[in-house]
Design an enzyme around this catalytic site. Structure first.
Site, PDB file in Angstrom:
ATOM      1  N   SER A 116       0.822  -1.210   0.000  1.00 30.22           N
ATOM      2  CA  SER A 116       0.000   0.000   0.000  1.00 30.22           C
ATOM      3  C   SER A 116       0.852   1.255   0.000  1.00 30.22           C
ATOM      4  O   SER A 116       2.024   1.233   0.390  1.00 30.22           O
ATOM      5  CB  SER A 116      -0.936   0.071   1.219  1.00 30.22           C
ATOM      6  OG  SER A 116      -1.764  -1.054   1.283  1.00 30.22           O
ATOM      7  N   ASP A 139       7.918  -8.568  10.921  1.00 29.07           N
ATOM      8  CA  ASP A 139       8.018 -10.020  11.040  1.00 29.07           C
ATOM      9  C   ASP A 139       7.230 -10.468  12.261  1.00 29.07           C
ATOM     10  O   ASP A 139       7.652 -10.270  13.394  1.00 29.07           O
ATOM     11  CB  ASP A 139       9.488 -10.420  11.161  1.00 29.07           C
ATOM     12  CG  ASP A 139       9.690 -11.935  11.091  1.00 29.07           C
ATOM     13  OD1 ASP A 139       8.682 -12.661  11.045  1.00 29.07           O
ATOM     14  OD2 ASP A 139      10.850 -12.372  11.086  1.00 29.07           O
ATOM     15  N   ASP A 157       7.469 -16.695  13.171  1.00 25.82           N
ATOM     16  CA  ASP A 157       8.776 -17.340  13.286  1.00 25.82           C
ATOM     17  C   ASP A 157       8.591 -18.846  13.155  1.00 25.82           C
ATOM     18  O   ASP A 157       7.596 -19.403  13.636  1.00 25.82           O
ATOM     19  CB  ASP A 157       9.436 -17.028  14.641  1.00 25.82           C
ATOM     20  CG  ASP A 157       9.777 -15.565  14.794  1.00 25.82           C
ATOM     21  OD1 ASP A 157      10.392 -15.003  13.873  1.00 25.82           O
ATOM     22  OD2 ASP A 157       9.401 -14.977  15.826  1.00 25.82           O
TER      23      ASP A 157
END
Length: 796
Positions: A248, A320, A323
């Site tokens: 975006s 992030d 994991d």
């Protein structure tokens, strides 16, 4: 003779009755945009004005009536889309699509979204406004399901309508959260490269962001296991009937940078194209509330919105939040796995996946303290080298609905910030501007640090405990900027500046769009709605000219053929714009693809190269790699006793590109227009059936734009030389606080998902041309340009 005449007349009558029946049936499927309607659980008469683009403007005496009306009109235009959205997370696509969707259902059955939704709902305050308004919305949806016509897609596929529940709403938000993530594509891939090629190759991939990039300023295991994991995630998102969220743009400029002295706000979320498009617009007005919002199917509160006081939008943070941990089984007991404190038992559950016209599939799901085991989603759980996925979304209670309530019901900037702080996943950049001159950007998401210096972009050690989460960060440590001295805020999914004294790990996009946005925003202090609308359609690359200069500085011009020299001349004169009539983008993109292919595929192999090509990492490597004079990747390992150089790889790639284009488009280079190879078709799930495609799909169309320009278009590089656009601006919005009633927007196709509605694709031509339509807020204007549906209490 009379008998023949009677037979003929009878046949004609039967044919006429047949076609009349079809006409009546198809007309009965159209949405109801005018007249009167009675609904249960409505207190007072509610008016819904459908404007000239089918957008409902709901005027009600209270918010619960308004949300009931919203649920009904949302369902009549988007019920099939809602049905698909709610089926993804609980692994129910195979019920309606059969064995083709089994892979998707097996994957999502393991993620735990459905279970997380159940736990969240158990803890909800049933007296909260959030719960009451969501219940009202669901009541409206369910009344349409009970009393409205059955959408034709349900009939064609053979779907039984079911009532909607609050769990469906949470599951939809859970799917949205997962579709944002890039870790499932990238972490296993990098681990494969590390094991297959070693550190010397890996360190040159610039896994972490270049510290000189344009940042958003803030005030033991087998390769095959990892490869399987990459394939699962990539294929599942690619084949999903609902598009993923991918990126975006957004920027907000302060009153000091506009001609009117009022804030200007722009936002265009990038999402996979589909028909219908993602957003459903609705304008709600009650005595104590007003919001012009953009809703996703099945969710009561808008993700984007504005009113007369403030505007908010979003981009993907790209942090992030997933994991992967390699676990270690107990060698004497496969029902246990190793932890820092000894062996623990796997948690085991099972699910049944129903498959249309096939036997049910029983799925066993094993989980560790980190999360579900994700190996071999198709063939069952591997008992060796299990890999668990830890996802923040299922680790922490979901408050996304409560957050959206707070954001869409704010009275001041602090309310918005409070709502943003409640979002733990997905990672979002929430952009803000208001009528009082405030501008802000907050990164939403629960950020955390691991115990060790482990690189989270690889498979982590699950047995030692050394790679576990050490600390969850407070929201005040998230990146943000409020009324900064530089007088604008922006996001283009690029790396934010330091967070908690670190560059927070993520899967950020290259600086290309960010660099272009800053180039345009920084020097200009006389922004208007018109110049802003030009900027949001800008398709000029900020980095392509530098890449071309790097190539032309080392090439031997006279060694090329005449047509190749002509192509070089065109690139050198190119201003970086990507329009349908331009030839340079066709040459440039073919050359870039072959440069990447000739650089990386010999070491990686075709499969891994294609997987790398589908990550944000590859986009970041285009400019970085080409700047390197010496690199281990330049050498083609398949040519014995020869060590290729940068010049040789780039030159060979260019020659191959021109030869390929000559075979594809002919020898006349001036006919290699971008619009011939860069096209957009909006796919409907029913459009996969060939004879129905023309009735449900919209397009194809030649399109401006390209990868990583402001007018961002997502497509895959491949050998064909045809760039079928799969993602791009899902809406373009510009909010002008000096003239709020004339703010502008556009949808890619239309407001309705009903193929019999006149609003199914009535915006597509404007969208393709980069044009806009007004987001109406003036009641008198709305009434004069609208049809009226009056909703009355059923007991009257």
């Amino acid at each position: 003779m009379r008998i023949l005449k009677k037979i003929f007349i009878s046949i004609v009558v039967i044919i006429l009755l047949f076609f009349a029946g079809i006409w009546i049936y198809f007309n009965s499927l159209k949405p109801t945009y005018a007249g009167e309607l009675q609904l249960d659980n409505i207190e007072d008469e509610t008016s819904v004005y459908f404007d000239d683009y089918g957008i409902p403007h709901i005027y009600a005496q209270n918010q619960e009536d308004a949300l009931t009306a919203l649920g009904y009109v949302h369902a009549q235009d988007r019920l099939f889309q809602m049905e698909l959205m709610r089926r993804i997370a609980p692994a129910r696509l195979s019920e309606i699509f059969g064995k083709d969707m089994v892979k998707n259902d097996l994957f999502f059955s393991k993620l735990g979204i459905d279970e997380a939704s159940k736990k969240t709902i158990e803890k909800l305050d049933k007296n909260s406004e959030t719960y009451k308004l969501c219940t009202a919305y669901l009541n409206g949806v369910n009344q349409f399901i009970e009393n409205g016509p059955t959408p034709i897609e349900f009939t064609l596929i053979g779907i039984e309508k079911e009532k909607y529940t609050l769990k469906d709403m949470y599951n939809i938000l859970g799917y949205m959260s997962f579709s944002f993530a890039m870790a499932q594509k990238t972490d296993p891939l990098l681990s494969v490269i590390q094991q297959k090629l070693g550190e010397n190759y890996l360190k040159e991939l610039n896994i972490d962001s270049n510290p000189n990039s344009t940042f958003i300023k803030t005030s033991k295991s087998t390769i095959e296991s990892f490869e399987n994991l990459i394939v699962q995630a990539s294929e599942v998102l690619k084949t999903s009937p609902i598009p993923p969220f991918i990126g975006s743009n957004s920027w907000v400029v302060s009153s000091k940078k506009t001609t009117t002295g009022k804030v200007l706000f722009a936002n265009d979320p990038h999402i996979g194209y589909s028909q219908p498009s993602v957003w459903f617009e609705a304008h709600i007005v009650t005595p104590n509330y007003e919001m012009y919002g953009y809703h996703i199917a099945g969710v009561a509160f808008p993700l984007l919105g504005h009113n007369r006081k403030y505007a908010y939008g979003l981009t993907m943070f790209e942090n992030d939040d997933i994991d992967f941990y390699q676990e270690e089984n107990n060698p004497t007991n496969n029902n246990q796995y190793k932890t820092a404190n000894g062996y623990s038992n796997y948690t085991t559950t099972s699910k049944t996946i129903k498959v249309k016209n096939e036997d049910d599939i029983l799925v066993e799901i094993k989980s560790t303290n980190h999360g579900p085991i994700m190996n071999n989603a198709i063939d069952g759980i591997s008992q060796t080298e299990p890999i668990a996925m830890s996802w923040i979304y299922t680790k922490i209670d979901a408050n996304v609905l409560e957050a959206l309530y707070h954001i869409s019901r704010a009275t001041k900037m602090a309310d918005i910030k409070k709502g943003v702080s409640m979002i733990h996943a997905p990672g979002l950049n929430i952009m803000y501007g208001d009528a009082d001159g405030n501008i802000a950007w907050w990164a939403a998401g629960k950020l955390y640090k691991l115990k060790s210096n482990a690189n989270r972009k690889f498979i982590l050690n699950g047995a030692s405990g050394e790679d576990d989460v050490e600390e969850y960060l407070d929201f005040n440590q998230n990146p943000m900027a409020e009324n900064p001295s530089w007088n604008y805020v922006y996001s283009a999914n690029n790396q934010p500046d330091t967070i908690a004294n670190i560059l927070y790990p993520g899967y950020y996009l290259p600086e290309d769009r960010a660099k272009r946005i800053v180039q345009l925003l920084e020097p200009k202090n006389n922004w208007t709605k018109e110049t802003m609308s030009q900027m949001i359609n800008d398709n000029t690359s900020s980095v392509s000219s530098d890449i071309i200069k790097e190539f032309t500085s080392i090439m031997d011009y006279n060694s090329f053929s005449k047509n190749e020299q002509n192509a070089i001349d065109i690139l050198q004169l190119w201003d970086g714009s990507n329009t349908i009539d331009n030839v340079a983008p066709t040459i440039y993109n073919k050359w870039i693809y072959l440069y990447l292919k000739n650089t990386f595929e010999d070491e990686l192999g075709e499969k891994l190269f294609n997987q790398l090509n589908a990550t944000h990492l590859m986009k970041r490597m285009i400019a970085n790699q080409i700047e390197k004079e010496n690199s281990i990747w330049w050498d083609n390992v398949n040519t014995n006793n020869i060590k290729e150089t940068k010049k040789e790889i780039l030159t060979t790639s260019f020659t191959q590109a021109i030869n390929s284009l000559e075979n594809q488009l002919g020898d006349n280079i001036m006919l290699w227009n971008w619009g011939k190879v860069h096209t957009l078709e909006h796919p409907h799930p029913i459009g996969t059936i060939s004879y129905l495609k023309k009735y449900f799909n919209v397009g194809p169309f030649p399109m401006n734009g390209a990868r990583e320009v402001i007018d961002n278009r997502g497509f895959e590089y491949n050998d064909s030389g045809i760039y079928k656009i799969t993602a791009g601006p899902s809406t373009r919005r510009i909010i002008d606080f000096s003239d709020i009633e004339n703010s502008i927007s556009i949808l890619p196709t239309g407001q309705s998902g009903n193929p019999f509605s006149k609003h199914f694709k009535d915006q597509v031509e404007m969208y393709n041309k980069g044009q806009f339509r007004k987001m109406k807020m003036n009641k008198k204007e709305i009434i004069t340009t609208s049809t009226k549906l009056t909703i009355l209490p059923k007991n009257e």
